[in-house]
Scaffold this active site. Structure first.
Site, PDB file in Angstrom:
ATOM      1  N   GLU A  76       0.788  -1.555  -0.447  1.00 58.39           N
ATOM      2  CA  GLU A  76       0.047  -0.451  -0.359  1.00 58.39           C
ATOM      3  C   GLU A  76       0.725   1.303  -0.051  1.00 58.39           C
ATOM      4  OE1 GLU A  76      -4.290  -1.940   1.882  1.00 58.39           O
ATOM      5  OE2 GLU A  76      -2.757  -0.596   3.747  1.00 58.39           O
ATOM      6  N   ASP A 120      -8.269  -8.867   4.637  1.00 59.58           N
ATOM      7  CA  ASP A 120      -7.331  -8.143   4.993  1.00 59.58           C
ATOM      8  C   ASP A 120      -8.779  -7.787   6.686  1.00 59.58           C
ATOM      9  OD1 ASP A 120      -6.804  -5.400   6.575  1.00 59.58           O
ATOM     10  OD2 ASP A 120      -7.547  -4.526   4.787  1.00 59.58           O
ATOM     11  N   GLU A 176     -12.572  -1.891  12.597  1.00 62.40           N
ATOM     12  CA  GLU A 176     -12.424  -1.294  11.102  1.00 62.40           C
ATOM     13  C   GLU A 176     -13.548  -1.706  10.409  1.00 62.40           C
ATOM     14  OE1 GLU A 176      -9.034  -1.599   8.968  1.00 62.40           O
ATOM     15  OE2 GLU A 176      -9.143  -1.066   6.982  1.00 62.40           O
TER      16      GLU A 176
HETATM   17  O1  GCW Z   1      -6.648  -2.448   6.007  1.00 62.34           O
HETATM   18  C1  GCW Z   1      -6.073  -1.857   5.564  1.00 62.34           C
HETATM   19  C2  GCW Z   1      -6.776  -0.841   6.363  1.00 62.34           C
HETATM   20  C3  GCW Z   1      -5.477   0.088   6.091  1.00 62.34           C
HETATM   21  C4  GCW Z   1      -4.053  -0.284   6.805  1.00 62.34           C
HETATM   22  C5  GCW Z   1      -3.580  -1.980   6.427  1.00 62.34           C
HETATM   23  C6  GCW Z   1      -2.216  -2.623   6.547  1.00 62.34           C
HETATM   24  C7  GCW Z   1      -2.330   0.977   8.077  1.00 62.34           C
HETATM   25  O2  GCW Z   1      -7.322  -0.562   5.364  1.00 62.34           O
HETATM   26  O3  GCW Z   1      -5.787   1.381   7.148  1.00 62.34           O
HETATM   27  O4  GCW Z   1      -2.640   0.376   7.138  1.00 62.34           O
HETATM   28  O5  GCW Z   1      -4.865  -2.278   6.370  1.00 62.34           O
HETATM   29  O6  GCW Z   1      -2.860  -3.072   7.227  1.00 62.34           O
HETATM   30  O7  GCW Z   1      -1.414  -1.902   7.178  1.00 62.34           O
END
Ligand code: GCW
Length: 721
Positions: free
Chosen positions: A313, A387, A415
């Site tokens: 990311e 995730d 989340e």
């Molecule tokens: O799920 C995603 C989240 C991001 C997060 C990423 C991760 C810290 O939406 O906000 O970033 O995972 O775990 O690195």
């Protein structure tokens, strides 16, 4: 019954409840589960008062002193009588020692305490010692005593009779950590409880009392480390200005057996070191990390180590220099090894340029690297391959890296599970993953056994939980979100505890021991996670939430990189719905061991809860229930909404058993949850109906708004981004 008698009964009940609630002190949740209010059962209270007369504590290290202070605070509150430290043992003395003499050991019935308790474990037992009746809390380390002290208080908080005071326990995992996604500007990524509790601006000179209470709460559930900054890291944390602040926090936490860890930004050598590259094979870069690590240890002598999010990311990493994850991790591992520090290298990686199923990417990148890391390097793996979705099958990397210590990463912050407005008790979610059978070494090779090191004889074992803590007065926003912090810590200590046991103790400590409250609320908590899954992502659906903030439904979210859109995951079309990860599709099932693979591969044997995770099925596909897929989806979404309504009315009946403040807080949030559950159901079903073209079941509540209305909703300032 006549109306008048009924009315009279109701009146008496309301008077009784009012009297009861007047007797209950106001609370704001700050004290979490460490409330230490006077035991409200008179018979038990006098039993405790008789059995406990003073505490005799051997040693005076900071950690032992914390144990002593907590025992005095807790016992004074719970027993409502002054309990002091005593210098000689008499009847009723609580003996706290990490160096029990032979007589005490024989009273405890043990010869090898280390074998029984390990490093962090302890025993609590009624003993006859030197002719006196005592309670002993023994361990082999100071940390063990601290944990034992908290457990001893818990026995009283949960109102166990004295004769049942008998605990022998060992920590299942060596590293039991929180991961804060806290930024230096005090925003918290995916944080829904206000801003970061770390006041960087005022540190190191102002030490908020919260820091100590944070450490107490963590120690009470066995957490022994904390990564205090976001994995999307800022290199500034590694500069002197910030290191002195970090050291101030470490000084507070140390007395509670908690070590501080930092997220290391891979490009720090460039950003704060003035180097031209961060290439892990470059000698200058390696020397920079070595020197930086040494500098950190001058400020924080017991610094725990680095967490790294690399090549994920947008975060920089070794792949920027054509190196692999092991090259990066080894460089940091070597810098930390002389200080006994560890590296936690995250496996949460995926590349949107790779036109393959995102669920397969972490395995594809890490599996070939097994055996090339160092003993002090963990690969930190999220519970599932996508995730932290409301429900995911376990990550195929569990069981796939026998030569590498693998740390579990769970998300405590909600989340994807309703953020801070939804009541969702997450122990069943964690347990579902831990109890999954990988079949890696035959039947019974559960994920829990992979991470506790028992299958591969790993000494380094651990679990990380992405924190849900913020600066809101009650720490977690939703009063029930405290239970997720709590259950995470308890499970990191003992993965065999049941969700029910943990909920039971949490409710008793956090609210009340009254059975009329404990039993129904426990049931509500235990069902709450399934409820959330039902109204968000039933039958294996995933990644259909709002864009970026992830608040609310967004199955229509598209545009931009495909693996950040919803249709990439649900694949709804006129023929059906679901992601084909079977051998006829992306073949993600091939990453599992044969027994699991064949189970997931066939829709007939694939559990319904993962059906659309692995299969794209026609709308009229018949499920085991006999319903068609479309009808079953409608039934699940509706069941979710109905369960929230049931939770909400159950909560009404709980009025009077607890303080009005927390009661009302939860009540208002349940009203929000009810609205949000309907929103999820209506928006998702209306959207999927555009593909299925099938009617809703006749008895189903009609959606409140049109699909266009739901699509038009925008939440520019939703928290947590
Ligand atoms: O799920 C995603 C989240 C991001 C997060 C990423 C991760 C810290 O939406 O906000 O970033 O995972 O775990 O690195």
């Amino acid at each position: 019954m006549s109306l008048r008698i009924k009315k009279l009964g109701f009146l008496l009940l309301s008077v009784a409840l009012t009297l009861l609630s007047n007797a209950i002190r106001a609370e704001d949740g700050y004290e979490l589960w460490l409330r230490y209010v006077k035991v409200d059962n008179p018979a038990l209270l006098s039993e405790y008062q008789e059995a406990i007369t003073g505490i005799y504590v051997e040693g005076s290290t900071p950690v032992v002193n914390s144990a002593k202070e907590e025992l005095i605070l807790g016992l004074n509150g719970l027993l409502a009588k002054p309990i002091q430290e005593v210098k000689t043992v008499s009847d009723g003395t609580v003996i706290v020692t990490s160096s029990p003499d032979a007589q005490l050991l024989s009273a405890l019935g043990v010869t090898d305490l280390k074998n029984v308790c390990g490093e962090d474990g302890y025993m609590i037992k009624l003993v006859n010692y030197k002719g006196k009746k005592n309670i002993a809390i023994v361990a082999t380390t100071d940390r063990g005593l601290l944990y034992g002290a908290f457990n001893f208080l818990r026995l009283i908080q949960t109102q166990k009779p004295v004769k049942e005071f008998s605990v022998t326990t060992k920590a299942a995992l060596k590293y039991r950590l929180l991961n804060h996604w806290d930024n230096l500007n005090r925003t918290v990524e995916r944080g829904y409880a206000g801003f970061s509790i770390w006041n960087w601006h005022l540190l190191p000179d102002y030490i908020s009392p919260r820091y100590k209470d944070y450490a107490r709460a963590n120690a009470s559930i066995g957490i022994n480390g904390t990564v205090i900054n976001n994995v999307n890291a800022n290199a500034l944390i590694l500069t002197k200005n910030y290191l002195v602040k970090v050291a101030a926090l470490a000084n507070v936490f140390r007395a509670y057996g908690i070590k501080v860890y930092l997220t290391a930004r891979f490009s720090a050598p460039i950003e704060i070191g003035g180097l031209k590259t961060a290439d892990p094979l470059d000698p200058e870069v390696r020397a920079w990390w070595k020197a930086k690590t040494e500098e950190i240890y001058t400020y924080i002598p017991d610094f725990g180590g680095f967490l790294v999010k690399a090549n994920s990311e947008g975060q920089p990493g070794p792949q920027n220099y054509d190196r692999n994850h092991a090259d990066g991790a080894i460089m940091l591992g070597e810098a930390l090894a002389p200080h006994n520090g560890i590296v936690m290298w995250r496996a949460f990686v995926y590349d949107h340029e790779v036109p393959d199923d995102r669920a397969k990417q972490a395995y594809n990148e890490f599996k070939p690297l097994d055996g090339s890391f160092l003993p002090n390097v963990f690969v930190q793996v999220k519970n599932g391959a996508i995730d932290f979705q409301p429900r995911e099958p376990f990550h195929p990397l569990f069981g796939a890296l026998p030569k590498t210590p693998v740390m579990m990463e769970f998300q405590i912050t909600q989340e994807y599970l309703g953020q801070a407005t939804n009541l969702c008790y997450m122990a069943p979610y964690y347990k579902e993953c831990l109890e999954s059978d990988t079949y890696y070494k035959g039947q019974g090779s559960t994920v829990a056994k992979v991470i506790d090191g028992s299958l591969d004889k790993h000494i380094n074992t651990g679990m990380a939980g992405v924190s849900n803590i913020g600066d809101e007065r009650n720490w977690t926003g939703h009063p029930f979100a405290q239970s997720n912090w709590y259950c995470y810590g308890r499970l990191a200590w003992d993965m065999n505890l049941t969700s029910e046991q943990i909920a039971d103790e949490w409710i008793r400590m956090t609210f009340t021991n009254k059975t009329q409250f404990v039993e129904p609320v426990k049931k509500m908590m235990l069902e709450s996670r399934e409820t959330v899954v039902n109204y968000m992502t039933p039958l294996g659906l995933h990644h259909i939430m709002g864009e970026s903030h992830h608040y609310g439904p967004g199955p229509w979210v598209s545009g931009g990189r495909p693996d950040w859109t919803a249709p990439y995951y649900h694949r709804a079309d006129s023929a059906g719905i679901g992601f084909n990860r079977s051998s006829t599709g992306s073949n993600a099932v091939s990453q599992y061991y044969p027994e699991v693979r064949s189970m997931f591969n066939d829709p007939k044997t694939c559990p319904d809860i993962y059906l659309l995770w692995f299969h794209h099925l026609p709308w009229d596909y018949r499920l085991k229930s006999g319903n068609t897929l479309w009808n079953e989806m409608c039934i699940k979404y509706n069941a979710g909404v109905d369960s929230v309504r049931a939770m909400n009315s159950l909560w009404d009946e709980m009025a009077g058993y607890i303080d009005t403040e927390r009661f009302q807080h939860v009540k208002m949030l349940l009203n929000i949850q009810e609205k949000e559950a309907r929103w999820w159901r209506d928006a998702c079903l209306l959207y999927f109906q555009t593909f299925s073209k099938l009617p809703f079941p006749a008895n189903m509540e009609k959606p409140e708004h049109s699909l266009d209305y739901y699509k038009s909703l925008k939440f520019k300032f939703a928290p947590g981004i």
